[in-house]
Design a protein around this motif. Structure first.
Motif, short mmCIF file in Angstrom:
data_model
loop_
_atom_site.label_atom_id
_atom_site.label_comp_id
_atom_site.label_asym_id
_atom_site.label_seq_id
_atom_site.Cartn_x
_atom_site.Cartn_y
_atom_site.Cartn_z
N CYS A 130 -28.33 46.89 3.65
CA CYS A 130 -27.26 46.46 4.10
C CYS A 130 -26.33 47.68 4.76
CB CYS A 130 -26.25 45.99 3.19
SG CYS A 130 -24.69 45.46 3.93
N CYS A 150 -22.46 48.05 2.91
CA CYS A 150 -21.88 48.62 1.74
C CYS A 150 -23.26 49.54 1.29
CB CYS A 150 -22.27 47.42 0.51
SG CYS A 150 -23.51 46.44 0.30
N CYS A 166 -26.09 39.52 3.08
CA CYS A 166 -26.15 40.70 2.00
C CYS A 166 -26.01 40.17 0.87
CB CYS A 166 -25.21 41.97 2.22
SG CYS A 166 -25.17 43.23 0.79
N CYS A 186 -22.49 42.69 -0.83
CA CYS A 186 -21.28 42.47 -0.21
C CYS A 186 -20.97 41.02 0.28
CB CYS A 186 -20.69 43.54 0.56
SG CYS A 186 -21.83 43.61 2.07
ZN ZN Z 1 -23.87 44.50 1.94
#
Ligand code: ZN
Length: 161
Positions: A19, A22, A38, A41
């Protein structure tokens, strides 16, 4: 560059990709949807198949990345290049006012017992912090680093434990 190398650099639906927000979770295609999400997050992204640009769909900020084969690179939509001139300017912007305030406090020192004798020192610190925060906020904006999205994801992860 041959065809095989080109396909390696391209983003494909199969396979796990980290991702870009994050850097903890992995993004994958959501069932029955064009979007990607994701697993850490929970941010949602859309992928432009032609330009290979991944855009954050649930943010008001125009956050866009491009897959380079190993990781996500931020796409600078305005073509911002931060050179040495800007870096020196930023340092001067922080240090010059701070020096001026410090110099005036040094030339006209306050009596140690006087009322508000701590004010010049406090004012020097305040000048430095304010100018530094301004430079940092501009830098974050131009580098497209999603600070708040990152902090939100970290907070959610801590609360889950
Ligand atoms: Zn993420």
């Amino acid at each position: 560059m041959n065809r095989k190398d080109l396909s390696k650099d391209k983003f494909s639906d199969d396979g796990d990709y980290p991702c870009p927000v994050c850097h903890h979770g992995q993004i994958s295609t959501m069932p029955l949807m064009e979007a990607l999400a994701c697993n850490f997050c929970r941010h949602i992204f859309t992928l432009d198949a032609v330009t290979q640009h991944l855009t954050m769909a649930d943010s008001s900020l125009p956050l866009t990345w491009r897959w380079n084969g190993r990781g996500w690179r931020s796409v600078y939509q305005n073509g911002i290049v931060i050179g040495w001139g800007i870096v020196l300017g930023a340092i001067a912007f922080v240090l010059l006012p701070t020096t001026l305030v410090a110099l005036s406090a040094y030339i006209f020192p306050a009596e140690p017992q006087a009322f508000l004798s701590w004010l010049p020192i406090f004012w020097i610190g305040l000048t430095f912090v304010c100018h530094l925060l301004l430079v940092v906020s501009i830098a974050i904006e131009s580098y497209q680093f999603p600070v708040f999205a990152y902090l939100n994801a970290m907070q959610r992860n801590l609360l889950r434990r």
